[in-house]
Write an enzyme that holds these catalytic residues in place. Sequence first.
Site, short mmCIF file in Angstrom:
data_model
loop_
_atom_site.label_atom_id
_atom_site.label_comp_id
_atom_site.label_asym_id
_atom_site.label_seq_id
_atom_site.Cartn_x
_atom_site.Cartn_y
_atom_site.Cartn_z
N HIS A 82 5.94 0.70 -5.55
CA HIS A 82 4.99 0.06 -4.86
C HIS A 82 3.60 0.08 -4.46
CE1 HIS A 82 5.44 3.60 -2.38
NE2 HIS A 82 4.52 3.23 -1.61
C1 UD1 Z 1 2.53 1.83 3.23
C2 UD1 Z 1 1.69 3.30 3.25
C3 UD1 Z 1 2.37 3.82 1.94
C4 UD1 Z 1 4.00 4.03 1.98
C5 UD1 Z 1 4.49 2.57 2.26
C6 UD1 Z 1 5.96 2.60 2.42
C7 UD1 Z 1 -0.59 3.01 3.98
C8 UD1 Z 1 -1.92 3.22 3.32
N1 UD1 Z 1 0.47 2.96 2.90
O1 UD1 Z 1 2.29 1.01 2.14
O2 UD1 Z 1 1.71 5.21 2.11
O3 UD1 Z 1 4.32 4.46 0.90
O4 UD1 Z 1 3.92 1.87 3.27
O5 UD1 Z 1 6.48 1.51 2.28
O6 UD1 Z 1 -0.25 3.30 5.10
N2 UD1 Z 1 5.16 -5.98 4.79
C9 UD1 Z 1 6.28 -6.84 5.24
N3 UD1 Z 1 7.11 -6.05 6.07
C10 UD1 Z 1 6.87 -5.03 6.68
C11 UD1 Z 1 5.79 -4.14 6.20
C12 UD1 Z 1 5.07 -4.70 5.28
O7 UD1 Z 1 6.42 -7.74 4.47
O8 UD1 Z 1 7.54 -4.62 7.68
C13 UD1 Z 1 4.37 -6.56 3.68
C14 UD1 Z 1 2.86 -6.79 4.10
O9 UD1 Z 1 2.65 -7.80 4.80
C15 UD1 Z 1 1.96 -6.36 2.90
C16 UD1 Z 1 2.75 -5.31 2.26
O10 UD1 Z 1 4.10 -5.51 2.77
O11 UD1 Z 1 1.61 -7.51 2.24
C17 UD1 Z 1 2.54 -3.85 2.14
O12 UD1 Z 1 2.70 -3.55 3.48
P1 UD1 Z 1 1.32 -2.28 4.16
O13 UD1 Z 1 2.01 -1.66 5.22
O14 UD1 Z 1 0.18 -2.77 3.87
O15 UD1 Z 1 1.39 -1.11 3.22
P2 UD1 Z 1 2.30 -0.57 1.88
O16 UD1 Z 1 2.15 -0.88 0.71
O17 UD1 Z 1 3.79 -0.63 2.39
#
Ligand code: UD1
Length: 361
Positions: free
Chosen positions: A209
């Site tokens: 990821h």
């Molecule tokens: C975040 C953390 C990372 C951790 C990871 C685990 C930061 C900077 N990064 O990264 O350290 O390892 O979480 O998952 O805080 N999304 C969904 N549903 C959700 C949450 C997110 O669909 O419940 C989607 C969002 O719309 C986005 C993507 O997933 O497009 C990434 O989510 P985001 O929280 O921005 O960062 P992660 O890559 O998950």
Amino acid sequence: MLVTLVAGARPNFMKIAPIIRAIHKAAAAGKKISYRLVHTGQHYDRNMSGQFFEQLEIPTPHANLEVGSGTQAEQTAGILVAFEKELLQHRPDLVMVVGDVTSTMACSIAAKKLNIKVAHVEAGIRSWDLTMPEEINRMVTDSITDYFFTTTESAGNNLLQAGANPARIYWVGNTMIDTLNHNINRLQQPAIWQDKGLEAKKYLVATLHRPSNVDDPAQLIRLLTILRDKTNGLKVIFPIHPRTAKMLAGTEFKAENIHFLEPMGYLEFNYLVKNALGVITDSGGITEETTVMQIPCITLRDSTERPETVEIGTNELVGTQPEALLPALEKLLAGNWKEGSIPPLWDGHTADRIVAVLETL
Ligand code: UD1
């Protein structure tokens, strides 16, 4: 003492569960300690958030800031504003943040600006790679933290080098391992086990990821192609993070042996890891869990903020170049992996040590 405990994203939930249990235990023993649990809402889906609260028996948060997704700046700004309001309404004696996600950094800033003391659990670990948002979160958080709770000796040394007060550094171990030990006998076989006829030690688990591995579709496909073509036809179980799923949806990639699944619950995921031949990942937390379960782990990153998983544990860091994965995979498939051991204080009692420190503050 009132502690506001912050959780925002998936890897935070396993770190706060044992702290809450330890606070309940101390309060039941007559200690004057209570907490307010604040979920920032950085992760909000059932499969990224809700199911972890259920499986890990984390109480419903007292507040949910519901910040949701966005750019780094949008998320940081949203959490800052919402968490400041929360602190003005319910001023605690201490804000405790865990890990390295955006919520960790934003909440520590909001607290500090209101002159509230900050404790950071998992302080001091460093990848020294400032292209990772998590590294920036770690450095900013630790630069304003009052009480540092560390997982390893090297994390403490990093803090000392940055000028932290040695009297404020508490080497307590790893709350993520508290959660693993607490749940190891209640792991659950996921449906895929029967559906795909999985057998112990005859499949691999993979997760990816990190932006550096998944945001460029060409890089993602190169890595997946190796997992398809160079794994002796072994089944590869791949619970897919929303970020990775979005990228993959825009490609034509196909692989019969790779089974992409929705993000899994904690109990099912670790059941799969515990019985796997090996794990291929770019996660940090998973390298700690594989170290304790003594499962071979290949990490597709150029750096790690958790060097003990490589030096003491079962983890090997191979970088992000697809060719670099091959020799490690060969070793893994041939059953020639190193044996690891478990880092000091990763013993399941870290949260009790943290709460014992809180009682002295
Ligand atoms: C975040 C953390 C990372 C951790 C990871 C685990 C930061 C900077 N990064 O990264 O350290 O390892 O979480 O998952 O805080 N999304 C969904 N549903 C959700 C949450 C997110 O669909 O419940 C989607 C969002 O719309 C986005 C993507 O997933 O497009 C990434 O989510 P985001 O929280 O921005 O960062 P992660 O890559 O998950």
